[in-house]
Write an enzyme that holds these catalytic residues in place. Structure first.
Site, mmCIF file in Angstrom:
data_model
loop_
_atom_site.group_PDB
_atom_site.id
_atom_site.type_symbol
_atom_site.label_atom_id
_atom_site.label_comp_id
_atom_site.label_asym_id
_atom_site.label_seq_id
_atom_site.Cartn_x
_atom_site.Cartn_y
_atom_site.Cartn_z
ATOM 1 C CG ASP A 1 -2.081 -0.927 1.139
ATOM 2 O OD1 ASP A 1 -2.020 -1.829 0.507
ATOM 3 O OD2 ASP A 1 -2.742 -1.007 2.171
ATOM 4 C CE1 TYR B 1 -3.287 2.353 -6.112
ATOM 5 C CE2 TYR B 1 -3.885 3.777 -4.345
ATOM 6 C CZ TYR B 1 -4.157 3.285 -5.700
ATOM 7 O OH TYR B 1 -5.240 3.985 -6.124
ATOM 8 C CG ASP B 2 -0.823 5.000 0.160
ATOM 9 O OD1 ASP B 2 -1.636 4.838 -0.595
ATOM 10 O OD2 ASP B 2 -0.842 4.682 1.485
ATOM 11 C CG LEU C 1 -33.896 -11.618 -7.875
ATOM 12 C CD1 LEU C 1 -32.731 -11.898 -6.962
ATOM 13 C CD2 LEU C 1 -33.758 -12.550 -8.920
ATOM 14 C CE LYS D 1 -31.647 -11.402 -2.962
ATOM 15 N NZ LYS D 1 -31.648 -10.463 -2.091
ATOM 16 N NE ARG E 1 -34.857 -3.225 -7.188
ATOM 17 C CZ ARG E 1 -35.938 -3.231 -6.920
ATOM 18 N NH1 ARG E 1 -36.075 -2.835 -5.573
ATOM 19 N NH2 ARG E 1 -37.017 -3.994 -7.503
ATOM 20 C CE LYS F 1 -33.941 -13.300 1.318
ATOM 21 N NZ LYS F 1 -34.601 -12.189 0.791
ATOM 22 C CB CYS G 1 -20.778 -15.003 43.991
ATOM 23 S SG CYS G 1 -20.683 -16.517 43.201
ATOM 24 C CB CYS H 1 -16.756 -19.781 44.032
ATOM 25 S SG CYS H 1 -18.659 -19.422 43.205
HETATM 26 S S1 IVH Z 1 -29.983 -10.491 -10.048
HETATM 27 C C1 IVH Z 1 -33.703 -9.402 -12.362
HETATM 28 N N1 IVH Z 1 -27.874 -11.426 -8.744
HETATM 29 O O1 IVH Z 1 -31.043 -8.823 -4.993
HETATM 30 C C2 IVH Z 1 -32.540 -9.638 -11.646
HETATM 31 N N2 IVH Z 1 -29.453 -9.671 -7.616
HETATM 32 O O2 IVH Z 1 -34.143 -9.357 -4.704
HETATM 33 C C3 IVH Z 1 -32.492 -9.242 -10.341
HETATM 34 N N3 IVH Z 1 -28.720 -8.912 -5.460
HETATM 35 O O3 IVH Z 1 -32.229 -5.744 -6.216
HETATM 36 C C4 IVH Z 1 -30.979 -9.038 -9.850
HETATM 37 N N4 IVH Z 1 -26.995 -10.100 -5.262
HETATM 38 O O4 IVH Z 1 -29.897 -5.709 -5.342
HETATM 39 C C5 IVH Z 1 -29.065 -10.356 -8.705
HETATM 40 N N5 IVH Z 1 -26.057 -11.998 -7.618
HETATM 41 C C6 IVH Z 1 -27.247 -11.141 -7.669
HETATM 42 C C7 IVH Z 1 -27.469 -10.193 -6.629
HETATM 43 C C8 IVH Z 1 -28.571 -9.773 -6.540
HETATM 44 C C9 IVH Z 1 -27.725 -9.117 -4.667
HETATM 45 C C10 IVH Z 1 -30.039 -7.981 -5.119
HETATM 46 C C11 IVH Z 1 -30.097 -7.150 -6.071
HETATM 47 C C12 IVH Z 1 -31.797 -7.165 -6.335
HETATM 48 C C13 IVH Z 1 -32.018 -7.694 -5.178
HETATM 49 C C14 IVH Z 1 -33.351 -8.727 -5.726
#
Ligand code: IVH
Length: 716
Positions: free
Chosen positions: A65, A68-69, A115, A152, A173, A355, A449, A472
């Site tokens: 680093d 780089y700095d 999703l 995700k 978004r 999920k 205690c 104790c």
């Molecule tokens: S695909 C139409 N891929 O999850 C496809 N989303 O519930 C939609 N997210 O708003 C997105 N990781 O912010 C996709 N590998 C991933 C993701 C991802 C996180 C979030 C994204 C989206 C939300 C949907």
């Protein structure tokens, strides 16, 4: 020295870096000659961009680093002296501008969809069947349907628009149709490239216009350190990395965002003018080649079974990452098939989010009890209205210490948020004051205690209160549990329930009593028959041969965990020799400081402890060092204290970046993981350590400060 002309510029960026660094060393910056300055600025920008990419995109930095700095600073100074050389895409131009009054709205040319969710394997299989049905016209029954699966990320979705390779707009978004223009904030995020690299000649040129979609988030390690800084300044900490990322990104003043440790990872593309790859997996590879970071936690699959395995495996692995993930996104890999499947309402048919089970829940805090640990530390524990979290019923959780409760104003009767993260003990995270009825009552540490009734005290520099009584009963039960535990004598069948029973029935009142137990005595205990009694006696007998460092660990001397015990055994060949050791001879041992030395001397000075050691020996317990416990010098490389050990890092180190520390550990055969668990051997603590420090202390993991860590590396 004259400016290097284009002909002496090494084409290899690594070599070029060294040439520039040497030049800085010899001549300094800036230069008065405008033409020379222009050439140099262009070269520095190129090299800085190259290293940004190595660091943020490929996760494989090539230079320290500090170097780089120096390059970055030189570029900055040069551009200050020659403002005409500044370009909006220069790495120095990430931060700037006055605070806004409000964010401008941006209409997304194509909506950012959400999703649909899958909560188990069956949901995933049902989704897959629906995809195959939807593709019946274009995909034969015996043809595989390729899928792509990615983690995700739990952050905020953003869309980055690049025109001719330059970042022009970044938008949140919002509601999916209209978001907010956060371009100036996004520019401050180091992993967001301001300019795309032209992908190497793979047939796809840089598109004229491209929308990159991804997630802005805060790494867990950065979040812990950041929250610690907020706390020190007297500001309220954020509840989780996601809130911290959201709060940081939506700042009207970009200089505030610039100070926040945000990261970006892309997961796909939106509308494009130009050619894009034909599959999701190829798209992510292509983004990487243009310098856009994507998660490496992804894979392409031929069938749904493998996807189910991948998703389920991540449930247990989620804590190994330095970022919060809340599931796995599974997508039909081929874009043409995605187009055939289309979307319903707000979510595409071609993707689904698996999920993970939730790990936080709210429940009522019925009571706060205190537990006495083997060192006498008194720990408050929450008694909860039982609640289901991630497939387990939780009715107890840790409240850490009295300060933790007071700082968060947690009251008995409160509605509280309880979190169960990985294999960490459930903890009460915070209370919800809005849910109060007025019936709740603040809590205070009891004066005595709960086990032996003696007064409890708070020692200087300790977060805990202690029961100081040496007789104790609660302390003894914990000690017995610890003595028989996996890191010490490892006596099979002797867990916490039996420890309580043996102690309360008066069969074991000091550790050596274990080795005097008879079968008849055991048979009188509830739940004991011939076989169980014999198994326990066999386990106890087997433990007499345990290596000395295990016995020493088991004695429960303060500050003597497994690592210290090993060091002590290296230096002293028997328990008797250790008992005789002076403070000086102890501090002369590598890695033993004055506090530990004092604790050891004090322990052996107590007459009761001397007779315990004597009794253990006369009952056949091994008190001699065994050959494999000999000092590393005598054993060769295999004995490197790092080889095979698992490390967790927290806080900032002075002399190492995270990556350097990780590499150093890995080079010695050690492993670095993201969170503290039963397998953690060492926690390395830097400045502003996060919650991992407390977790490590709770689990009695050896905590190394930077100096001790350095020593360990040197030994290795
Ligand atoms: S695909 C139409 N891929 O999850 C496809 N989303 O519930 C939609 N997210 O708003 C997105 N990781 O912010 C996709 N590998 C991933 C993701 C991802 C996180 C979030 C994204 C989206 C939300 C949907």
């Amino acid at each position: 020295m004259a400016a290097p002309t284009t002909s002496d510029v090494p084409s290899n960026p690594v070599e070029h870096t060294q040439v520039l660094l040497r030049r800085l060393e010899q001549n300094g910056m800036p230069t008065a000659d405008a033409e020379e300055a222009a050439t140099l600025a262009a070269q520095l920008r190129e090299v800085v961009r190259f290293h940004d990419r190595k660091y943020y995109v490929e996760d494989a930095p090539l230079i320290p680093d500090s170097e780089y700095d120096r390059l970055f600073h030189a570029l900055y100074v040069l551009e200050e002296a020659h403002p005409e050389l500044q370009t909006p895409e220069s790495p120095t131009q990430r931060i700037g501008g006055e605070p806004l009054d409000a964010f401008e709205k941006v209409a997304h040319p194509e909506p950012l969809l959400s999703l649909s969710n899958a909560f188990d394997a069956q949901d995933l299989r049902d989704w897959y069947d629906r995809c195959r049905q939807g593709l019946a016209g274009v995909l034969a029954d015996d043809e595989p349907l390729h899928l792509s699966a990615e983690v995700k990320l739990d952050g905020l979705a953003v869309a980055l628009t690049y025109e001719d390779g330059r970042l022009v707009v970044a938008a949140t978004r919002g509601d999916g149709q209209v978001g907010e223009n956060i371009t100036r904030n996004a520019r401050t995020i180091r992993s967001v490239p301001l300019r795309l690299s032209t992908p190497p000649d793979d047939g796809l040129p840089l598109p004229e216009r491209l929308e990159v979609r991804g997630e802005v988030f805060m790494r867990r390690s950065r979040f812990d350190a950041f929250n610690e800084r907020l706390r020190e300044r007297g500001d309220a900490p954020f509840a989780n990395p996601r809130n911290a990322a959201a709060g940081s990104l939506r700042q009207l003043d970009p200089t505030v965002t610039a100070e926040r440790p945000l990261s970006f990872l892309a997961y796909g593309v939106g509308p494009a003018q130009g050619t894009v790859p034909p599959t999701q997996s190829a798209t992510l590879d292509w983004l990487t080649r243009m310098g856009i970071p994507v998660s490496s936690q992804r894979a392409r699959f031929d069938d749904i079974d493998a996807v189910v395995d991948f998703c389920e495996a991540w449930v247990d692995k989620r804590d190994t990452l330095d970022m919060e993930i809340d599931g796995i996104v599974v997508k039909v890999d081929r874009i043409a098939y995605q187009e055939v499947l289309g979307a319903i309402a707000k979510a595409p048919r071609w993707a689904i989010a698996y999920k993970f089970p939730a790990r936080e829940a709210t429940t009522t805090l019925r009571d706060i009890e205190v537990n006495v640990g083997r060192t006498g530390a008194i720990k408050p524990e929450a008694v909860l209205e039982p609640v289901h979290i991630g497939g387990v019923t939780v009715s107890q959780a840790t409240l850490h210490n009295a300060d933790y409760i007071a700082d968060r104003d947690i009251r008995v009767g409160d509605t509280v948020v309880v979190k169960r993260a990985g294999d960490v003990i459930p903890q009460v995270v915070r209370s919800i004051p809005e849910a109060r009825t007025g019936e709740e009552s603040p809590w205070a540490m009891p004066a005595r205690c709960p086990s032996c009734g003696s007064a409890i005290v708070r020692l200087p520099d300790e977060a805990d209160y202690f029961c100081m009584a040496s007789d104790c009963p609660a302390q003894f039960i914990r000690l017995l549990e610890h003595f028989a535990g996996r890191s010490a004598m490892d006596i099979e069948g002797l867990g916490s329930k039996l420890a309580v029973l043996l102690a309360e029935e008066g069969l074991v009142t000091r550790l050596s009593d274990l080795y005097d137990l008879s079968k008849d005595e055991l048979l009188q205990l509830e739940g004991f028959a011939e076989k169980k009694a014999q198994n326990l006696l066999d386990g106890i007998e087997a433990s007499t041969a345990q290596p000395l460092h295990r016995l020493l660990t088991g004695l429960g001397i303060r500050h003597v965990g497994r690592d210290v015990a090993l060091r002590l055994v290296h230096a002293f060949p028997s328990l008797e020799a250790l008992a005789e050791a002076s403070h000086e001879s102890l501090t002369a041992v590598d890695g033993i400081g004055p506090v530990t030395a004092e604790s050891v001397v004090d322990w052996f000075a107590v007459e009761e402890n001397q007779s315990l050691v004597e009794d253990l020996r006369s009952l056949g317990v091994n008190t001699e060092r065994q050959p494999e416990e000999a000092p590393p010098e005598a054993r060769g490389d295999a004995a490197s204290p790092i080889a095979g050990a698992t490390f967790v890092l927290t806080g900032a180190l002075d002399g190492f970046t995270r990556k350097e520390a990780k590499t150093a550990i890995e080079q010695q055969g050690g492993k670095v993981t993201g969170s503290v668990s039963g397998n953690t051997d060492y926690l390395v603590r830097g400045q502003n350590p996060g919650s991992k420090l407390q977790q490590a202390q709770e689990r009695e993991v050896t905590v190394l400060d930077e100096e001790a860590f350095r020593d360990l590396l040197e030994q290795a």
